[in-house]
Design an enzyme around this catalytic site. Structure first.
Site, PDB file in Angstrom:
ATOM      1  N   ARG A  27     -12.101  16.841   8.563  1.00 31.10           N
ATOM      2  CA  ARG A  27     -11.765  15.757   9.502  1.00 31.10           C
ATOM      3  C   ARG A  27     -12.993  15.366  10.328  1.00 31.10           C
ATOM      4  O   ARG A  27     -13.193  14.178  10.616  1.00 31.10           O
ATOM      5  CB  ARG A  27     -10.615  16.176  10.415  1.00 31.10           C
ATOM      6  CG  ARG A  27      -9.273  16.284   9.701  1.00 31.10           C
ATOM      7  CD  ARG A  27      -8.153  16.555  10.682  1.00 31.10           C
ATOM      8  NE  ARG A  27      -7.968  15.478  11.614  1.00 31.10           N
ATOM      9  CZ  ARG A  27      -7.457  15.613  12.840  1.00 31.10           C
ATOM     10  NH1 ARG A  27      -7.105  16.812  13.275  1.00 31.10           N
ATOM     11  NH2 ARG A  27      -7.310  14.574  13.635  1.00 31.10           N
TER      12      ARG A  27
ATOM     13  N   CYS B  50     -11.340  17.703  20.412  1.00 32.59           N
ATOM     14  CA  CYS B  50     -10.734  17.905  19.097  1.00 32.59           C
ATOM     15  C   CYS B  50     -10.105  16.584  18.700  1.00 32.59           C
ATOM     16  O   CYS B  50     -10.703  15.529  18.904  1.00 32.59           O
ATOM     17  CB  CYS B  50      -9.720  19.050  19.151  1.00 32.59           C
ATOM     18  SG  CYS B  50      -8.451  18.859  20.430  1.00 32.59           S
TER      19      CYS B  50
END
Length: 286
Positions: free
Chosen positions: A184, A241
């Site tokens: 990701r 994040c």
């Protein structure tokens, strides 16, 4: 004794019936928001309460100005305190947060309680699997909480906002650490946010790298060595994040390592990537 970072399953078992201890189940599934409550109903650590990530550990996704603040923005302080009081948290309560996912959600509650100045909060090291592995029983009973008297104190943690992170693109005064999985971070396999990639200049430290093969946190010495190789100083480090949840796991790891002082960017990638004027980087870190 106060537990302020981690607690073992064995130590929790020895205090489970203490009147001033409170266990909070933080299990969740980002793809199925009802999964945590269902898991709690099916069986939880005895006397534990349940805190939903979306309803208690997060706030409104849009600010008063209508701008998107991320998928899991911080709750309003008083709303969070009220929710904790409702669960039974008092000024002197030792809180133990757990999940079944290596601490990825429990660390969010740990950080939030420190955000309102409550120091007596720890994450169950190894979570529910560790509890069951040492013979801990589960219960399906939902205890009737007695309202606690938790009050806001001086925060033990701090944050940066999107403006600080934008300014850092030029100043490079801060080391931004992205807690998402490497794919990701690179911009691959993005299923939660509309845009793949990472904040330019951010480094990648997958939160699961804080754990050993047994699902428990690595030793303080091991974590300290790994983190010192990644950041110059925790005081100039910012954790982010996808939405400000697993970044708290990295913040917990830093505390375990004896490296306090790093800050949280709550909006994280979900906020950053929502504005097309902000630059996006892809690929592996340099």
């Amino acid at each position: 004794m106060t537990y302020a970072t981690l607690i073992s399953a064995a130590d929790l078992a020895g205090h489970l019936d203490d009147a001033n201890w409170l266990v909070i189940d933080c299990r969740h599934d980002l793809a199925n928001p009802d999964a945590g409550a269902q898991a709690y109903a099916a069986g939880h650590i005895p006397r534990a309460r349940f805190a939903h990530l979306d309803k208690i550990l997060s706030g409104a996704k849009n600010g008063a100005d209508g701008k998107f603040k991320g998928r899991h923005p911080l709750p309003e302080r008083q709303a969070f305190i009220d929710a904790m009081q409702e669960l039974g948290v008092g000024k002197g309560t030792q809180v133990v947060a757990y999940d079944a996912h290596g601490g990825m959600f429990a660390a969010r509650l740990w950080w939030l309680l420190r955000w309102v100045g409550h120091v007596q909060v720890a994450v169950l090291d190894g979570g529910l699997p560790a509890w069951q592995a040492q013979g801990g029983e589960l219960s399906t009973a939902t205890p009737a909480p007695v309202r606690g008297d938790l009050q806001e104190q001086a925060p033990l943690v701090s944050t940066v906002d999107v403006g600080n992170v934008v300014a850092n693109l030029d100043s490079k005064a801060l080391t931004v650490i992205d807690a998402r999985a490497a794919d990701r971070y690179r911009g691959e396999n993005e299923t939660l946010d509309a845009v793949g990639g990472h904040i330019p200049g951010a480094k990648n430290r997958f939160f699961k790298d804080n754990l050993g093969a047994d699902g428990r946190f690595k030793s303080a010495d091991a974590l300290r060595a790994e983190w010192n190789a990644l950041i110059d100083s925790p005081q100039t480090a910012v954790m982010q994040c996808g939405s400000g949840v697993t970044a708290c796991h990295n913040l917990l790891a830093l505390e375990v390592a004896g490296l306090p002082g790093a800050r949280l960017y709550p909006g994280s990638w979900s906020e950053w990537s929502s504005d097309s004027s902000r630059p996006v980087a892809t690929g592996a870190q340099p």
